[in-house]
Enzyme design. Structure first.
Site, short mmCIF file in Angstrom:
data_model
loop_
_atom_site.label_atom_id
_atom_site.label_comp_id
_atom_site.label_asym_id
_atom_site.label_seq_id
_atom_site.Cartn_x
_atom_site.Cartn_y
_atom_site.Cartn_z
N ARG A 39 -50.77 -39.35 -42.86
CA ARG A 39 -49.44 -39.71 -43.39
C ARG A 39 -48.64 -38.48 -43.83
O ARG A 39 -47.45 -38.54 -43.94
CB ARG A 39 -49.56 -40.71 -44.52
N GLU B 116 -58.66 -30.98 -48.69
CA GLU B 116 -59.14 -32.23 -49.28
C GLU B 116 -59.40 -33.20 -48.14
O GLU B 116 -58.57 -33.34 -47.23
CB GLU B 116 -58.08 -32.82 -50.22
N HIS C 147 -54.65 -33.76 -60.44
CA HIS C 147 -54.07 -35.07 -60.13
C HIS C 147 -53.11 -35.48 -61.24
O HIS C 147 -53.52 -35.71 -62.38
CB HIS C 147 -55.10 -36.18 -59.92
#
Ligand code: PXP
Length: 253
Positions: A53, A74, A195
């Site tokens: 994406r 990642e 995060h």
């Protein structure tokens, strides 16, 4: 531990998200990575998702070939991603849980139920010369399993801390991060964190002496809309450095 250098890894996924909204090549994640390098980033992070994406495999190739910073890839622990990682040999790989329907990586890796498969997976990446980290919740028991499966590095998920309301709830989430980062050091794991971090939340995490690296993406790319990417990264870098220096000063006083 005091004064240990804190690295900033800039995640450029969402530059690719914007590019992909229209197709074509603009904005180019490689250009963002070069800007990050100019602004004082120590590394580039990119999440190659199964559904592609944002970043694609050709971005990985260009980031490694054109940017003079270590790449932290990642990735989910799948056979496809192992092939890709071994083909491109990034400096590091961070194993993350991945669900197709999620908007972002929602929690840490389930190291317990996937323990045996994860041990083989970490070994295969390590044999390829890739430094492996596991993206996990800040729980000492989970860190012990991460150590047992052979990962040299863990990245603590800071999502619960960032999402918590300021006050006792966030303080408790921070205390969990502090405890987990201390435990990582005790058992010989390098500790990263990331995060959801932004200007308002980064300092207390940067102040944890045993954290060696923060990986930050969404906030920086969003902030770049208003003041430019380099300026956002420079400000983040200085908030991190100031927090680390202040904490080191407090410890030595
Ligand atoms: N670290 C890991 C392992 C991640 O999966 C992500 C999100 O892709 C980040 C750090 C960066 O998170 P954010 O984009 O919220 O700063």
């Amino acid at each position: 531990m005091a004064g240990r250098f804190l690295r900033l890894g800039v995640n450029i996924d969402h530059v690719a998200t914007i590019r992909n909204a229209r197709g074509g090549g603009h904005p180019d994640p490689v250009r963002a990575a070069l800007a990050a390098a100019a602004a004082g980033a120590d590394g580039i992070t990119a999440h190659l998702r199964e559904d592609r994406r944002h970043i694609g495999e050709e971005d990985i190739e260009r980031l490694i070939g054109l940017v003079n910073l270590p790449l932290n890839l990642e990735m989910a622990a799948t056979p496809e991603m192992l092939d890709i990682a071994l083909r491109h040999r990034p400096h590091a790989a961070c194993i993350v849980p991945e669900k197709r329907e999620e908007r972002t990586t929602e929690g840490g890796l389930d190291v317990k139920s996937g323990r045996e498969a994860l041990t083989d997976y970490v070994a295969a990446l390590s044999a390829g010369g890739i430094r492996v980290s596991l993206f996990i919740e800040p729980d000492p028991a989970v860190l012990d399993i991460a150590k047992a499966v052979g990962a040299p590095v863990v990245e603590l998920h800071t999502g619960s801390y960032c999402d918590a309301a300021p006050g006792p709830e966030r303080d408790a989430a921070l205390a969990r991060l502090v405890r987990a980062a201390g435990h990582a050091d005790d058992i010989g794991l390098e500790c990263h964190a990331g995060h959801g971090l932004g200007f308002d939340t980064v300092a207390p995490v940067a102040a944890i002496a045993t954290v060696a690296e923060l990986n930050i993406g969404h906030f920086l790319i969003g902030e770049a809309i208003f003041g430019g990417l380099e300026s956002a990264i420079r400000r983040m870098r200085s908030l991190m450095d100031n927090a680390r220096a202040a904490a080191a000063g407090e410890r030595s006083a």
